[in-house]
Design a protein around this motif. Structure first.
Motif, PDB file in Angstrom:
ATOM      1  N   ASN A  43       0.826  -1.213   0.000  1.00 51.08           N
ATOM      2  CA  ASN A  43       0.000   0.000   0.000  1.00 51.08           C
ATOM      3  C   ASN A  43       0.862   1.266   0.000  1.00 51.08           C
ATOM      4  OD1 ASN A  43      -2.352  -1.383  -0.047  1.00 51.08           O
ATOM      5  ND2 ASN A  43      -2.819  -1.171   2.125  1.00 51.08           N
ATOM      6  N   GLY A  77      -6.835  -2.296  -6.737  1.00 46.35           N
ATOM      7  CA  GLY A  77      -6.954  -2.839  -5.377  1.00 46.35           C
ATOM      8  C   GLY A  77      -8.294  -3.509  -5.182  1.00 46.35           C
ATOM      9  N   THR A  78      -8.421  -4.249  -4.076  1.00 44.86           N
ATOM     10  CA  THR A  78      -9.661  -4.989  -3.826  1.00 44.86           C
ATOM     11  C   THR A  78     -10.290  -4.652  -2.473  1.00 44.86           C
ATOM     12  OG1 THR A  78      -8.294  -6.727  -2.903  1.00 44.86           O
ATOM     13  CG2 THR A  78      -8.983  -7.015  -5.180  1.00 44.86           C
ATOM     14  N   GLY A  79      -9.576  -3.910  -1.635  1.00 48.21           N
ATOM     15  CA  GLY A  79     -10.106  -3.591  -0.306  1.00 48.21           C
ATOM     16  C   GLY A  79      -9.957  -4.750   0.681  1.00 48.21           C
ATOM     17  N   GLY A 100      -6.586  -5.970   1.642  1.00 49.23           N
ATOM     18  CA  GLY A 100      -5.263  -5.945   2.285  1.00 49.23           C
ATOM     19  C   GLY A 100      -5.293  -5.555   3.758  1.00 49.23           C
ATOM     20  N   LEU A 101      -5.924  -4.440   4.066  1.00 49.46           N
ATOM     21  CA  LEU A 101      -5.900  -3.966   5.464  1.00 49.46           C
ATOM     22  C   LEU A 101      -6.803  -4.800   6.368  1.00 49.46           C
ATOM     23  CD1 LEU A 101      -5.714  -0.086   5.068  1.00 49.46           C
ATOM     24  CD2 LEU A 101      -3.896  -1.685   5.634  1.00 49.46           C
ATOM     25  N   ALA A 106      -8.891   6.651  -3.772  1.00 49.61           N
ATOM     26  CA  ALA A 106      -8.178   5.540  -4.431  1.00 49.61           C
ATOM     27  C   ALA A 106      -8.919   5.134  -5.698  1.00 49.61           C
ATOM     28  CB  ALA A 106      -8.054   4.351  -3.484  1.00 49.61           C
ATOM     29  N   LEU A 116      -4.774  10.207   4.215  1.00 47.71           N
ATOM     30  CA  LEU A 116      -6.150   9.764   4.510  1.00 47.71           C
ATOM     31  C   LEU A 116      -6.947  10.877   5.183  1.00 47.71           C
ATOM     32  CD1 LEU A 116      -5.030   6.368   5.988  1.00 47.71           C
ATOM     33  CD2 LEU A 116      -6.566   6.554   4.034  1.00 47.71           C
ATOM     34  N   ASP A 119       4.822   6.599   4.706  1.00 47.14           N
ATOM     35  CA  ASP A 119       4.988   6.992   3.293  1.00 47.14           C
ATOM     36  C   ASP A 119       4.669   8.470   3.123  1.00 47.14           C
ATOM     37  OD1 ASP A 119       2.136   7.475   2.517  1.00 47.14           O
ATOM     38  OD2 ASP A 119       1.903   5.340   2.965  1.00 47.14           O
ATOM     39  N   ILE A 141     -10.879   2.170   6.792  1.00 44.48           N
ATOM     40  CA  ILE A 141     -10.047   1.412   5.837  1.00 44.48           C
ATOM     41  C   ILE A 141      -9.746  -0.020   6.256  1.00 44.48           C
ATOM     42  CG2 ILE A 141      -8.936   3.341   4.657  1.00 44.48           C
ATOM     43  CD1 ILE A 141      -6.643   3.117   6.597  1.00 44.48           C
ATOM     44  N   TYR A 180     -13.451  -2.291   1.912  1.00 44.96           N
ATOM     45  CA  TYR A 180     -13.512  -0.824   1.856  1.00 44.96           C
ATOM     46  C   TYR A 180     -12.356  -0.244   1.039  1.00 44.96           C
ATOM     47  CZ  TYR A 180     -14.009   4.046   2.982  1.00 44.96           C
ATOM     48  OH  TYR A 180     -14.172   5.398   2.860  1.00 44.96           O
ATOM     49  N   ARG A 181     -12.686   0.671   0.131  1.00 45.27           N
ATOM     50  CA  ARG A 181     -11.676   1.435  -0.608  1.00 45.27           C
ATOM     51  C   ARG A 181     -12.057   2.904  -0.530  1.00 45.27           C
ATOM     52  NH1 ARG A 181      -9.418   0.464  -5.842  1.00 45.27           N
ATOM     53  NH2 ARG A 181      -7.506   0.690  -4.666  1.00 45.27           N
ATOM     54  N   SER A 182     -11.080   3.787  -0.333  1.00 44.53           N
ATOM     55  CA  SER A 182     -11.426   5.211  -0.236  1.00 44.53           C
ATOM     56  C   SER A 182     -11.840   5.707  -1.619  1.00 44.53           C
ATOM     57  CB  SER A 182     -10.238   6.011   0.270  1.00 44.53           C
ATOM     58  OG  SER A 182      -9.262   6.115  -0.736  1.00 44.53           O
ATOM     59  N   LYS A 197       1.972   1.657  -3.485  1.00 44.18           N
ATOM     60  CA  LYS A 197       0.859   1.887  -4.414  1.00 44.18           C
ATOM     61  C   LYS A 197       0.257   3.282  -4.271  1.00 44.18           C
ATOM     62  CE  LYS A 197      -2.659  -0.892  -3.858  1.00 44.18           C
ATOM     63  NZ  LYS A 197      -3.538  -2.056  -3.679  1.00 44.18           N
ATOM     64  N   TYR A 198       0.136   3.744  -3.037  1.00 43.24           N
ATOM     65  CA  TYR A 198      -0.555   5.023  -2.800  1.00 43.24           C
ATOM     66  C   TYR A 198       0.413   6.198  -2.659  1.00 43.24           C
ATOM     67  CZ  TYR A 198      -4.531   1.978  -2.289  1.00 43.24           C
ATOM     68  OH  TYR A 198      -5.504   1.049  -2.548  1.00 43.24           O
ATOM     69  N   SER A 200       1.018   8.902   5.125  1.00 46.56           N
ATOM     70  CA  SER A 200       0.408   8.158   6.249  1.00 46.56           C
ATOM     71  C   SER A 200       1.488   7.389   6.978  1.00 46.56           C
ATOM     72  CB  SER A 200      -0.609   7.121   5.768  1.00 46.56           C
ATOM     73  OG  SER A 200      -1.295   7.553   4.653  1.00 46.56           O
TER      74      SER A 200
HETATM   75  P1  ADP Z   1      -6.686  -2.004  -1.532  1.00 50.18           P
HETATM   76  O1  ADP Z   1      -5.359  -1.323  -1.439  1.00 50.18           O
HETATM   77  O2  ADP Z   1      -6.621  -3.290  -2.263  1.00 50.18           O
HETATM   78  O3  ADP Z   1      -7.752  -1.091  -2.017  1.00 50.18           O
HETATM   79  P2  ADP Z   1      -6.576  -2.196   1.354  1.00 50.18           P
HETATM   80  O4  ADP Z   1      -7.479  -2.908   2.299  1.00 50.18           O
HETATM   81  O5  ADP Z   1      -5.140  -2.551   1.397  1.00 50.18           O
HETATM   82  O6  ADP Z   1      -7.185  -2.415  -0.077  1.00 50.18           O
HETATM   83  O7  ADP Z   1      -6.717  -0.650   1.660  1.00 50.18           O
HETATM   84  C1  ADP Z   1      -8.024  -0.091   1.837  1.00 50.18           C
HETATM   85  C2  ADP Z   1      -8.010   1.370   1.451  1.00 50.18           C
HETATM   86  O8  ADP Z   1      -7.200   2.109   2.381  1.00 50.18           O
HETATM   87  C3  ADP Z   1      -7.367   1.641   0.090  1.00 50.18           C
HETATM   88  O9  ADP Z   1      -8.297   1.480  -0.939  1.00 50.18           O
HETATM   89  C4  ADP Z   1      -6.897   3.080   0.242  1.00 50.18           C
HETATM   90  O10 ADP Z   1      -7.982   3.928  -0.016  1.00 50.18           O
HETATM   91  C5  ADP Z   1      -6.545   3.185   1.735  1.00 50.18           C
HETATM   92  N1  ADP Z   1      -5.090   3.060   1.975  1.00 50.18           N
HETATM   93  C6  ADP Z   1      -4.441   1.951   2.379  1.00 50.18           C
HETATM   94  N2  ADP Z   1      -3.130   2.190   2.547  1.00 50.18           N
HETATM   95  C7  ADP Z   1      -2.926   3.496   2.244  1.00 50.18           C
HETATM   96  C8  ADP Z   1      -1.785   4.362   2.220  1.00 50.18           C
HETATM   97  N3  ADP Z   1      -0.572   3.928   2.545  1.00 50.18           N
HETATM   98  N4  ADP Z   1      -1.990   5.648   1.873  1.00 50.18           N
HETATM   99  C9  ADP Z   1      -3.222   6.111   1.554  1.00 50.18           C
HETATM  100  N5  ADP Z   1      -4.342   5.347   1.544  1.00 50.18           N
HETATM  101  C10 ADP Z   1      -4.196   4.057   1.883  1.00 50.18           C
END
Ligand code: ADP
Length: 292
Positions: free
Chosen positions: A196, A254-256, A258-259, A247, A229, A224, A237, A242-244, A199-200, A284
């Motif tokens: 993440n 992404g699939t929402g 990972g976290l 994003a 956020l 990073d 998140i 959940y995806r913001s 990616k972000y 973040s």
């Molecule tokens: P994915 O990355 O596959 O969408 P995650 O569960 O890993 O799913 O993350 C959920 C959401 O949290 C992401 O869609 C993003 O909006 C936000 N997010 C996660 N990590 C970061 C980060 N390092 N910086 C900013 N936003 C983040």
């Protein structure tokens, strides 16, 4: 409810007259029984109100879950289609043309990267489903883990995100730092957080990883300089799917999941995860606490 009490007191006589018309044997109420009636009415109305609130919030939750699942299906479809299309094209080229060896190798390497991406996606789905069902996946996997080595190994597995990832990520951990626990769980948490962070964030921006044992916890922070956020997203998140909106708007894949995987893995270990961000565009910092 107040309006109903006022209306009831005001119309009491008429209601009584109506009731005696229906049942002439009815004994007229005295003031004490009117109070009892009002109390009963208030209780019934409160129950109705509470029930409506519960139903409304349940409906809201279902609607948001359905929306998130729809988003999930569409992101998974996209995540599957892109590497499959590129593998298909690579094999079509390999099969139909007499290519120089260097090009053949390049196409094969690219396909392998795409296949790794697909395997990772399928694993994410399987793991999140197991964690969601409460299956304990890490209890038989306890050993001494060298943290600095484990983090560097995770970095190597993420070169598909950025070939120069090793130059971007700064690891600040004692070379001899040992944590006794599940290497698989550690890798799962760190690889998702690091993926993440890359990616972000804008290409070439730094990512810092710090690890140290403090009291009864191994604390790992990943900082990073990326998307950041909003306070609203910080609370959401870690939910499955959940995806913001930021994003999604920027079409970051992404699939929402990972976290959600990070949070439930740490919960199974008895640890925790937290996040801090000064705001959108300000980067973040995720802090994972593993029990020692
Ligand atoms: P994915 O990355 O596959 O969408 P995650 O569960 O890993 O799913 O993350 C959920 C959401 O949290 C992401 O869609 C993003 O909006 C936000 N997010 C996660 N990590 C970061 C980060 N390092 N910086 C900013 N936003 C983040």
């Amino acid at each position: 409810m107040t309006l109903w009490v006022i209306w009831f007191v005001d119309r009491r006589r008429e209601i009584e007259k109506l009731a005696t018309l229906i049942n002439p044997n009815l004994i007229p109420t005295n003031d004490a029984s009117v109070v009892v009636l009002i109390v009963v009415g208030v209780v019934l109305l409160s129950m109705l109100g509470a029930g409506s609130i519960v139903l409304f919030s349940w409906g809201q939750r279902q609607t948001s879950l359905i929306r998130q699942q729809r988003n999930f299906v569409s992101s998974v479809t996209h995540e599957l289609r892109t590497p499959l299309a590129s593998i298909h094209l690579a094999y079509e080229t390999l099969a139909s043309r007499d290519l120089p060896e260097a090009t053949r190798q390049k196409l094969l390497t690219m396909s392998l990267v795409d296949i790794d991406r697909l395997i990772r996606l399928v694993n994410q789905i399987l793991i999140s489903s197991r964690l969601d069902r409460g299956l304990n996946m890490f209890q038989d996997d306890i050993k001494d883990v060298n943290i600095s080595e484990a983090v560097n190994d995770v970095i190597k597995t993420l070169t598909y995100l950025d070939e120069k990832i090793a130059t971007r990520v700064r690891v600040n951990a004692d070379k001899g730092l040992i944590w006794r626990g599940s290497l698989n769980a550690f890798n799962m948490v760190i690889s998702n957080l690091l993926e993440n962070a890359i990616k972000y964030s804008p290409p070439k921006s730094d990512v810092e990883i710090e690890a140290a044992i403090t009291g009864a916890q191994l604390l790992v922070s990943i900082k990073d300089r990326g998307l950041g956020l909003t306070p609203r997203d910080k609370n959401r998140i870690f939910k499955m799917f959940y995806r913001s909106s930021e994003a999604a708007k920027r079409a970051i894949p992404g699939t929402g999941l990972g976290l959600f995987i990070v949070k439930t893995t740490l919960q199974q270990l008895g640890g925790s995860i937290s996040v801090d961000s000064p705001g959108l565009g300000e980067g973040s910092i995720f802090k994972a606490a593993f029990p020692v």
